[in-house]
Design a protein around this motif. Structure first.
Motif, short mmCIF file in Angstrom:
data_model
loop_
_atom_site.label_atom_id
_atom_site.label_comp_id
_atom_site.label_asym_id
_atom_site.label_seq_id
_atom_site.Cartn_x
_atom_site.Cartn_y
_atom_site.Cartn_z
N ILE A 1 0.86 -1.19 0.00
CA ILE A 1 0.00 0.00 0.00
C ILE A 1 0.89 1.23 0.00
O ILE A 1 1.78 1.36 0.84
N VAL A 2 0.65 2.14 -0.96
CA VAL A 2 1.46 3.36 -1.07
C VAL A 2 0.67 4.61 -0.68
O VAL A 2 1.22 5.71 -0.63
N GLY A 3 -0.60 4.45 -0.41
CA GLY A 3 -1.44 5.58 -0.02
C GLY A 3 -2.88 5.12 0.12
O GLY A 3 -3.17 3.94 -0.04
N ARG A 4 -3.76 6.05 0.43
CA ARG A 4 -5.18 5.73 0.58
C ARG A 4 -6.03 6.83 -0.03
O ARG A 4 -5.67 8.00 0.05
N LEU A 5 -7.15 6.43 -0.63
CA LEU A 5 -8.16 7.38 -1.08
C LEU A 5 -9.19 7.50 0.03
O LEU A 5 -9.68 6.48 0.52
N PRO A 6 -9.54 8.70 0.42
CA PRO A 6 -10.55 8.87 1.47
C PRO A 6 -11.95 8.57 0.92
O PRO A 6 -12.17 8.59 -0.29
N PRO A 7 -12.92 8.32 1.81
CA PRO A 7 -14.29 8.08 1.36
C PRO A 7 -14.92 9.37 0.84
O PRO A 7 -14.35 10.47 0.98
#
Length: 152
Positions: A13-19
């Protein structure tokens, strides 16, 4: 939603998209992250130029998010300005679907591929999945786009 280093659920995992951000305005009551798709591989899509809607002073401001990587097609939604789904990314190919009940992107199983202005969508049930190619994609989450229609 995790953004991964490669087109696999096992990739780091290199990052996250928020909801999606809930707010009252436009035609919808919320917006999710927006991005450019730059590559497709095996039902995974490499994204770039990500920005996130942020509610500020009763308005929505688009804030850039420094993340580039891969997300699965089940995480991609957009509106369609078309009435037909084709067997191939070619308007001369067989029409395999005429839009009726699949009016909302949440009715799809996933986006499975893309080629230029075309996207392949899986629909039906996981046990009886079908696929179609569509164009006339509308990325705007708040409006009905520019009025340009896809295939009718």
């Amino acid at each position: 939603m995790p953004v991964r280093a490669g087109p696999s659920p096992e990739a780091p995992i290199v990052g996250r998209l928020p909801p999606a951000v809930a707010y009252e305005g436009g035609l919808y009551s919320g917006r999710g992250p927006e991005f450019a798709i730059v590559e497709a591989e095996g039902g995974w899509f490499r994204i770039d130029a990500v920005y996130v809607p942020t509610v500020k002073d009763d308005d929505v401001e688009d804030v850039p998010l420094a993340v580039t990587g891969w997300i699965p097609g089940r995480a991609i939604y957009f509106q369609l300005q078309t009435a037909k789904g084709f067997s191939r990314p070619d308007p001369a190919s067989e029409v395999v679907y005429r839009f009726g009940e699949l009016t909302h992107p949440r009715d799809w199983l996933a986006v499975t591929d893309c080629r230029g202005k075309w996207a392949e969508i899986a629909y039906g049930t996981p046990q009886e999945e079908r696929r179609m190619w569509v164009r006339g994609i509308c990325a705007a989450q708040e409006t009905s786009c520019d009025g340009v229609k896809g295939d009718r």
